[in-house]
Design an enzyme around this catalytic site. Sequence first.
Site, PDB file in Angstrom:
ATOM      1  N   ARG A  67     -32.821   2.737  53.355  1.00 39.83           N
ATOM      2  CA  ARG A  67     -34.135   2.980  53.973  1.00 39.83           C
ATOM      3  C   ARG A  67     -35.237   3.114  52.921  1.00 39.83           C
ATOM      4  NH1 ARG A  67     -32.902   8.087  56.857  1.00 39.83           N
ATOM      5  NH2 ARG A  67     -34.945   8.073  57.812  1.00 39.83           N
ATOM      6  N   ARG A  87     -28.438  12.756  61.370  1.00 38.69           N
ATOM      7  CA  ARG A  87     -28.665  11.394  61.876  1.00 38.69           C
ATOM      8  C   ARG A  87     -27.755  10.405  61.157  1.00 38.69           C
ATOM      9  NH1 ARG A  87     -35.143  10.524  61.784  1.00 38.69           N
ATOM     10  NH2 ARG A  87     -34.449   8.538  60.967  1.00 38.69           N
ATOM     11  N   ARG A  95     -31.196  17.049  55.973  1.00 34.85           N
ATOM     12  CA  ARG A  95     -31.913  17.091  57.248  1.00 34.85           C
ATOM     13  C   ARG A  95     -30.967  17.214  58.439  1.00 34.85           C
ATOM     14  NH1 ARG A  95     -36.621  12.825  58.547  1.00 34.85           N
ATOM     15  NH2 ARG A  95     -34.972  11.288  58.809  1.00 34.85           N
ATOM     16  N   ARG A 141     -45.150  -0.428  59.919  1.00 32.78           N
ATOM     17  CA  ARG A 141     -44.299  -0.356  58.732  1.00 32.78           C
ATOM     18  C   ARG A 141     -44.270  -1.680  57.973  1.00 32.78           C
ATOM     19  NH1 ARG A 141     -40.537   3.949  60.887  1.00 32.78           N
ATOM     20  NH2 ARG A 141     -39.110   4.499  59.232  1.00 32.78           N
ATOM     21  N   LYS A 163     -43.534  13.349  57.992  1.00 33.50           N
ATOM     22  CA  LYS A 163     -44.506  12.780  58.938  1.00 33.50           C
ATOM     23  C   LYS A 163     -44.274  13.317  60.351  1.00 33.50           C
ATOM     24  CE  LYS A 163     -43.319   8.451  58.192  1.00 33.50           C
ATOM     25  NZ  LYS A 163     -42.206   8.613  57.248  1.00 33.50           N
TER      26      LYS A 163
END
Length: 210
Positions: free
Chosen positions: A168, A157, A124, A90, A15
């Site tokens: 998550r 992260r 990532r 969300r 996104k």
Amino acid sequence: MPINLVFLGPPGAGKGTIASLLSVKKHLVHISTGDIFRYNVQHETPLGLRVKSILAAGEYVPDDITNQLVQNRLKEDDVVAGYVLDGYPRTIPQAQALEDFSSVSFIINFQLSEEEAVARLSGRLVCERCGAGYHIKNMPPKTQGICDSCGGKLVTRVDDQPEAIKKRLDVYQERTSPLIEYYTQKNMLRNVDAGRTKEEVLQSVLDIIS
Ligand code: AMP
């Protein structure tokens, strides 16, 4: 008429990447609630101190804090041609709040399997200076560990550690996936297969809004 978009989809669906590309192309403001929270954590603001442990655990920041943040952000002068909301709403109460303070053109639903989301999140990397995103395998930087655009250091992260990734994705299933039905009922949802290249995904989004 401004183009006001919401990007919905699991963490790792791309996104943020597509929102950055699209916002430049269409002069839209890219608003990522995750980026705003991370900025506040990094700069140890009162908001940052409040949400730091929530983010690290992969939980959601309370709706009232998040709604207020987005409502204020949308009042700023740069939101002229429209916006891309990346990671908001969300929850159902957030979606209801958004209806009260703005009107959305489309909800773009980034569809990605859980296996693919895990694979993407696990590799990532983000630039700690400018926030640009990379992936060890799929989108490596030119020089290992260094951001192509600003020369900043690339880091993982805290919420891309295995425990937080699982949390998550579970929280997404439980609290965010009901929004798919919510927006389908309102005929606002447009699905995009997010398991393709970023160029292909961007083109699909452009087709939807054109
Ligand atoms: P993201 O960068 O979108 O994956 O967001 C990172 C983290 O910020 C999330 O795991 C949440 O802790 C928090 N966050 C971002 N957006 C929201 C939201 N709309 N509601 C609640 N928490 C959020």
